[in-house]
Design a protein around this motif. Structure first.
Motif, short mmCIF file in Angstrom:
data_model
loop_
_atom_site.label_atom_id
_atom_site.label_comp_id
_atom_site.label_asym_id
_atom_site.label_seq_id
_atom_site.Cartn_x
_atom_site.Cartn_y
_atom_site.Cartn_z
N ASN A 6 -5.74 -2.35 5.83
CA ASN A 6 -6.28 -1.64 4.58
C ASN A 6 -6.33 -0.20 4.81
O ASN A 6 -5.74 0.56 4.11
CB ASN A 6 -7.66 -1.84 4.12
N ALA A 7 -7.07 0.28 6.22
CA ALA A 7 -7.05 1.71 6.55
C ALA A 7 -5.57 2.26 6.55
O ALA A 7 -5.10 3.17 6.38
CB ALA A 7 -7.93 1.86 7.72
N LEU A 8 -4.66 1.38 7.28
CA LEU A 8 -3.36 1.82 7.66
C LEU A 8 -2.69 2.06 6.18
O LEU A 8 -1.80 3.11 5.97
CB LEU A 8 -2.85 0.78 8.38
N SER A 31 0.11 5.31 2.70
CA SER A 31 0.26 5.48 1.16
C SER A 31 1.44 4.31 0.73
O SER A 31 2.08 4.39 -0.32
CB SER A 31 0.76 6.90 0.67
N HIS A 32 1.35 3.32 1.41
CA HIS A 32 2.33 2.10 0.85
C HIS A 32 1.66 1.01 1.68
O HIS A 32 1.14 1.01 2.93
CB HIS A 32 3.76 2.33 1.19
#
Ligand code: 5AD
Ligand code: SF4
Length: 487
Positions: free
Chosen positions: A35-37, A42-43
């Protein structure tokens, strides 16, 4: 990989009372990192899984994909777009290893351009110490390595990999030498909606002298029949019509269970499952193929008319050196029995050319078996020396030129007999399971016959996953062209 179907979606988190539950907990933890990645990129982070080797590895890759989808990755077919690349490797012959090293060079340059790229290696090749040493030395950019016995820990290893990344730690290597643990019911993402492989057993006890599998996949252990049946029932409910039971030697299934059961008995139970229309299995060792199995196959409406029965060699001297534990005469008698019971059966095989000490006369014996059995298809391999196997220590390795000459000769004969066999079915009507649109001509679909041959005929995407009656009009060696009859 094609578009995976998302099965076994995580709905509730089980309590932490066993290994399976532990792994579901790691799935939740891994989600936080992914999720953090996703926010950072931004995708949705993209993942690329490359499978080398056999159907067993293909099934393992579906397990990897199942975890990856659960934790928030999306699968991609474009390696260059990926944020996480995983190679599920094979080591049965050396060329499989060389392909991985070649691809690793490319991954290294990719990582220089894209430093957040994560790289994981798993599968049979990683069970070899020499491989691990080489990767540690020459491919230090790899983030994670694990083996065949602990694939169920994938979510946990991903969490460790991300935690490691935070502290700038080095490569994570987690290899087990052996296990008797089978962790059931973890997420799996199937490649095809209508067909699926199912592991019924893991490992191999046969120790054929050329083969590395027993060293990298461990001792033979069978899954409990109730686990297998429950999995197949779930697959059937999910629309799967064809299953392929997977094991290195399915004929010794069930021997090590608390309540022993034979492979033939397991097949009879599977046959009862509604919705399953076709059952396949591989691989059968000729020394263990029972009369009971032949009988069950003969009387079955669902078991496909195909047996993959590796010969390896037709020479008694070589078979002995290979530790195959049957003779040419045993093999031919077995084939005779099978063909008498099921005259329409397709038999395919594996053959090795160039085993230590093999002479042209030995190859003539193999060719004699090919002529007598009339294989529908045969996979021919040049012997590859695998470090640690008994054959690698044999001092009578065959000169490369002689191997090549014998190999070419055998291949020609194998191809000619397979073509002759294929011609016999021209003009017949058979049932085909439609697998896909034809790659060259999308107005055609490709179906698989019970005997494992392919047929191309007019159709569209709505045919995929359906069983259809097809007339086999033209024979083109390894496939047919035809037309559908039951419109
Ligand atoms: N060299 C060549 N072929 C091999 N196989 C297994 N080990 C080797 C080896 N060292 C082949 C066998 C087996 C198939 C899966 O791979 O024919 O049946
Ligand atoms: Fe290898 Fe022989 Fe086991 Fe097959 S049966 S996996 S060839 S050792």
């Amino acid at each position: 990989m094609g578009k995976p179907t998302d099965s076994n979606v995580l709905e509730t988190v089980p309590s932490l009372e066993n290994e399976r539950a532990r792994q579901y907990d790691f799935i939740q933890k891994a989600r936080i990192y992914v999720n953090a990645l996703e926010k950072q990129l931004s995708h949705k982070p993209l993942c690329f899984v490359q499978t080398f080797g056999c159907q067993m590895n293909a099934r393992d890759s579906e397990k990897l994909a199942g975890i990856l989808l659960q934790i928030g990755y999306e699968m991609t077919d474009a390696e260059e777009d990926a944020d996480f690349v995983i190679y599920n490797t094979c080591t049965v012959r050396d060329n499989a290893n060389q392909r991985v090293y070649g691809r690793l060079g490319y991954l290294g340059s990719m990582k220089k351009k894209k430093p957040h790229l994560k790289i994981a290696l798993c599968g049979c090749m990683m069970q070899e110490q020499a491989v691990i040493d080489k990767i540690r030395k020459s491919y230090r950019f790899v983030d994670l390595i694990f083996g065949t016995h602990n694939i169920f820990k994938f979510a946990e290893l991903i969490v460790t990999m991300f935690e490691n990344g935070k502290s700038n730690g080095g490569m994570i290597v987690d290899i087990w030498q052996e296990t008797d643990q089978i962790v059931e019911d973890l997420p799996i993402s199937r490649k095809y909606p209508y067909k699926s492989g199912i592991n019924i057993m893991f490992g191999c006890n046969n120790f054929c002298s050329y083969c590395i599998v027993p060293y990298v996949r461990g001792r033979e252990r069978s899954r409990k029949p109730e686990e297998i049946l429950a999995e197949i029932e779930k697959l059937a409910a999910d629309g799967v019509v064809e299953i392929m039971l997977l094991g290195q030697n399915v004929n010794s299934y069930g021997k090590n269970l608390e309540t022993p059961i034979t492979f033939a008995q397991l097949l009879q139970e599977i046959e009862k499952i509604e919705g399953i229309r076709r059952i396949r299995f591989m691989t059968s060792h000729p020394k263990d193929l029972s009369d009971e199995l032949i009988n069950v196959m003969k009387n079955s409406q669902k078991i496909c008319r195909h047996l993959h029965l590796p010969l390896q060699s037709g020479s008694d001297a070589i078979l002995k050196q290979m530790n195959r534990r049957y003779t040419k005469a045993d093999y031919l008698a077995l084939v005779e029995k099978i063909k008498t019971a099921m005259p329409d059966i397709a038999i395919t095989t594996d053959i090795i050319v160039g085993f230590p000490g093999e002479t042209t006369k030995d190859v003539e014996e193999t060719i004699d078996v090919v002529r007598k059995v009339q294989y529908d298809n045969a996979f021919t391999f040049i012997y590859s020396k695998r470090t640690g196997t008994p054959a690698a220590a044999m001092d009578n390795q065959v000169p490369e030129e002689l191997v090549k000459e014998n190999f070419d000769k055998l291949l020609r004969i194998v191809q000619d007999t397979a073509k002759e066999r294929a011609l016999l079915l021209q003009g017949q009507v058979m049932e085909a399971l439609v697998e896909d649109l034809n790659e060259q001509d999308p107005s055609l679909v490709t179906g698989r016959l019970s005997n494992n041959m392919l047929v191309h005929f007019k159709g569209d995407a709505s045919y995929i996953g359906k069983l259809m009656k097809v007339s086999l009009d033209g024979c083109h060696g390894f496939y047919y062209t035809g037309h559908r009859l039951d419109e």
